[in-house]
Design a protein around this motif. Structure first.
Motif, PDB file in Angstrom:
ATOM      1  N   PRO A  85       0.795  -1.232   0.000  1.00 11.13           N
ATOM      2  CA  PRO A  85       0.000   0.000   0.000  1.00 11.13           C
ATOM      3  C   PRO A  85       0.827   1.282   0.000  1.00 11.13           C
ATOM      4  O   PRO A  85       0.373   2.306  -0.515  1.00 11.13           O
ATOM      5  CB  PRO A  85      -0.828  -0.123   1.290  1.00 11.13           C
ATOM      6  CG  PRO A  85      -0.966  -1.593   1.503  1.00 11.13           C
ATOM      7  CD  PRO A  85       0.344  -2.172   1.048  1.00 11.13           C
ATOM      8  N   GLU A  86       2.042   1.240   0.548  1.00 10.01           N
ATOM      9  CA  GLU A  86       2.861   2.456   0.631  1.00 10.01           C
ATOM     10  C   GLU A  86       3.813   2.629  -0.541  1.00 10.01           C
ATOM     11  O   GLU A  86       4.554   3.619  -0.586  1.00 10.01           O
ATOM     12  CB  GLU A  86       3.684   2.446   1.938  1.00 10.01           C
ATOM     13  CG  GLU A  86       2.860   2.498   3.207  1.00 10.01           C
ATOM     14  CD  GLU A  86       2.280   1.144   3.596  1.00 10.01           C
ATOM     15  OE1 GLU A  86       1.366   1.122   4.454  1.00 10.01           O
ATOM     16  OE2 GLU A  86       2.740   0.122   3.057  1.00 10.01           O
ATOM     17  N   ASP A  87       3.816   1.721  -1.478  1.00 10.48           N
ATOM     18  CA  ASP A  87       4.808   1.763  -2.560  1.00 10.48           C
ATOM     19  C   ASP A  87       4.577   2.931  -3.515  1.00 10.48           C
ATOM     20  O   ASP A  87       3.440   3.341  -3.772  1.00 10.48           O
ATOM     21  CB  ASP A  87       4.784   0.460  -3.360  1.00 10.48           C
ATOM     22  CG  ASP A  87       5.656  -0.616  -2.750  1.00 10.48           C
ATOM     23  OD1 ASP A  87       6.683  -0.275  -2.148  1.00 10.48           O
ATOM     24  OD2 ASP A  87       5.304  -1.806  -2.878  1.00 10.48           O
ATOM     25  N   ASN A  88       5.676   3.434  -4.056  1.00  5.20           N
ATOM     26  CA  ASN A  88       5.670   4.352  -5.192  1.00  5.20           C
ATOM     27  C   ASN A  88       6.263   3.589  -6.369  1.00  5.20           C
ATOM     28  O   ASN A  88       7.436   3.214  -6.344  1.00  5.20           O
ATOM     29  CB  ASN A  88       6.490   5.607  -4.903  1.00  5.20           C
ATOM     30  CG  ASN A  88       5.854   6.456  -3.823  1.00  5.20           C
ATOM     31  OD1 ASN A  88       4.668   6.761  -3.889  1.00  5.20           O
ATOM     32  ND2 ASN A  88       6.634   6.842  -2.810  1.00  5.20           N
TER      33      ASN A  88
ATOM     34  N   ALA B 158      -1.371   0.312  -4.281  1.00  2.00           N
ATOM     35  CA  ALA B 158      -0.550   1.321  -3.600  1.00  2.00           C
ATOM     36  C   ALA B 158      -1.419   2.509  -3.183  1.00  2.00           C
ATOM     37  O   ALA B 158      -1.210   3.656  -3.601  1.00  2.00           O
ATOM     38  CB  ALA B 158       0.585   1.772  -4.514  1.00  2.00           C
TER      39      ALA B 158
ATOM     40  N   ARG C 167      -1.716   4.188  -0.485  1.00  2.00           N
ATOM     41  CA  ARG C 167      -1.055   5.273   0.248  1.00  2.00           C
ATOM     42  C   ARG C 167       0.219   5.718  -0.454  1.00  2.00           C
ATOM     43  O   ARG C 167       0.987   6.511   0.079  1.00  2.00           O
ATOM     44  CB  ARG C 167      -0.757   4.836   1.686  1.00  2.00           C
ATOM     45  CG  ARG C 167      -2.028   4.631   2.507  1.00  2.00           C
ATOM     46  CD  ARG C 167      -1.740   4.350   3.970  1.00  2.00           C
ATOM     47  NE  ARG C 167      -1.093   3.067   4.179  1.00  2.00           N
ATOM     48  CZ  ARG C 167      -1.758   1.899   4.264  1.00  2.00           C
ATOM     49  NH1 ARG C 167      -3.086   1.876   4.112  1.00  2.00           N
ATOM     50  NH2 ARG C 167      -1.110   0.777   4.481  1.00  2.00           N
ATOM     51  N   GLY C 168       0.425   5.189  -1.649  1.00  2.00           N
ATOM     52  CA  GLY C 168       1.572   5.552  -2.465  1.00  2.00           C
ATOM     53  C   GLY C 168       1.108   6.100  -3.796  1.00  2.00           C
ATOM     54  O   GLY C 168       0.128   6.840  -3.875  1.00  2.00           O
ATOM     55  N   SER C 169       1.818   5.717  -4.872  1.00  2.00           N
ATOM     56  CA  SER C 169       1.483   6.242  -6.194  1.00  2.00           C
ATOM     57  C   SER C 169       2.046   5.317  -7.261  1.00  2.00           C
ATOM     58  O   SER C 169       2.841   4.419  -6.971  1.00  2.00           O
ATOM     59  CB  SER C 169       2.078   7.642  -6.368  1.00  2.00           C
ATOM     60  OG  SER C 169       3.508   7.578  -6.351  1.00  2.00           O
TER      61      SER C 169
ATOM     62  N   ASN D   8      -4.144   8.374  -7.690  1.00  2.00           N
ATOM     63  CA  ASN D   8      -2.732   8.203  -7.340  1.00  2.00           C
ATOM     64  C   ASN D   8      -1.919   7.648  -8.506  1.00  2.00           C
ATOM     65  O   ASN D   8      -0.864   7.036  -8.311  1.00  2.00           O
ATOM     66  CB  ASN D   8      -2.585   7.279  -6.128  1.00  2.00           C
ATOM     67  CG  ASN D   8      -3.114   5.872  -6.409  1.00  2.00           C
ATOM     68  OD1 ASN D   8      -3.948   5.683  -7.298  1.00  2.00           O
ATOM     69  ND2 ASN D   8      -2.636   4.896  -5.651  1.00  2.00           N
TER      70      ASN D   8
ATOM     71  N   THR E 147       9.901   3.018  -5.019  1.00  2.00           N
ATOM     72  CA  THR E 147      10.217   1.828  -4.228  1.00  2.00           C
ATOM     73  C   THR E 147      10.157   0.549  -5.043  1.00  2.00           C
ATOM     74  O   THR E 147      10.660  -0.487  -4.611  1.00  2.00           O
ATOM     75  CB  THR E 147       9.250   1.706  -3.035  1.00  2.00           C
ATOM     76  OG1 THR E 147       7.898   1.691  -3.536  1.00  2.00           O
ATOM     77  CG2 THR E 147       9.419   2.877  -2.072  1.00  2.00           C
TER      78      THR E 147
END
Length: 270
Positions: A37-40, A59, A61-63, A88, A107
């Motif tokens: 979920p946090e990956d860019n 992702a 919470r990322g993008s 996102n 990431t």
């Protein structure tokens, strides 16, 4: 320059449906990426953006950023992303070999058959590596040798009546077909822990033989061969192609065997 290498042209309105063709590889890539979920995520050679959008949905919470050399494909990707309501995800027309990505930002780097057409692969992967955080994963699918692709032999034989010539070393879609070459390029570009895994899935060419015959001439592989034929020869070639497509037709469409490498690596931490 990153381009699929088998469209009529980078800004042509006639675009082959790679998402349909590569549908069986979609899950293979998704499983290997294992987006969090946090990956860019950086998607190289994103085409119409299916794999980018897949990553963006996870992702949350990322993008996810998808880049492609074709303005037409990027326009499609942006339209599909907007239709999906994804906030996102972004798409840019860019040559990943030289594009000024934000340094050490992503990431995960991914590509579904979008990295085989760089003029200078070491420069390209070095540039991509700079965009990744130290230790970040790079996951990509690339074609194995053309001699291992049923679709290459079948289409070539149908259009010109003979087996395709062996591709030159480092040629186009099969430029990363040699695992030793892949390892050397990525290692020189600053990646470690390079792993190359054999994967095999059929590729899709249409719902029925007529649809498949209509789709194939968009490919450079086919359009270059057809350009050498006169009108009568072209008619005969397309009829042979229709017979080949009929022979590969199933209740689920027209399919050909294919083989690819799943390549994983990490950006060096130093």
């Amino acid at each position: 320059m990153v381009d699929r290498g088998n469209r009529v042209g980078p800004d042509s309105n006639s675009v082959f449906d790679y998402d349909a063709e590569l549908r069986r590889y979609r899950q293979r890539l998704s499983d290997a990426i294992d987006v969090a979920p946090e990956d860019n995520v950086l998607d190289i050679g994103c085409g119409a953006g299916q794999t980018t959008r897949d990553a963006a949905r996870i992702a949350i919470r990322g993008s996810a950023l998808g880049v492609d050399a074709s303005s037409v494909m990027v326009a499609h990707a942006r339209r599909f992303g907007a239709a999906d309501g994804l906030h996102n995800v972004r798409f840019e027309q860019a040559d990943a070999q030289v594009h000024p990505f934000p340094p050490a930002h992503f990431t995960v780097g991914i590509s579904r058959f979008g990295t085989m057409f760089f003029a200078d692969p070491v420069q390209a992967f070095t540039n991509i590596g700079r965009a990744l955080l130290p230790g970040a994963r790079l996951v990509q699918l690339v074609w194995q040798d053309g001699s291992r692709q049923e679709w290459v032999a079948a289409i070539h034989r149908a259009l010109v009546g003979g087996a395709p010539p062996a591709p030159a070393a480092g040629d186009g879609a099969f430029s990363l077909a040699d695992p030793a070459t892949v390892d050397g390029v990525l290692t020189t570009a600053g990646f470690t822990d390079v792993r190359v895994t054999d994967v095999s899935e059929p590729v899709y060419y249409g719902a029925d033989p007529d649809a498949a015959v209509d789709a194939v001439p968009v490919l450079h592989m086919a359009s270059d061969l057809l350009a050498q034929l006169d009108a009568d020869e072209t008619e005969r070639a397309l009829e042979r192609l229709r017979m080949v497509m009929a022979a590969h037709s199933t209740t689920d469409g027209v399919w050909f065997d294919s083989r690819a490498w799943l390549v994983t690596a990490r950006r060096s931490r130093t």
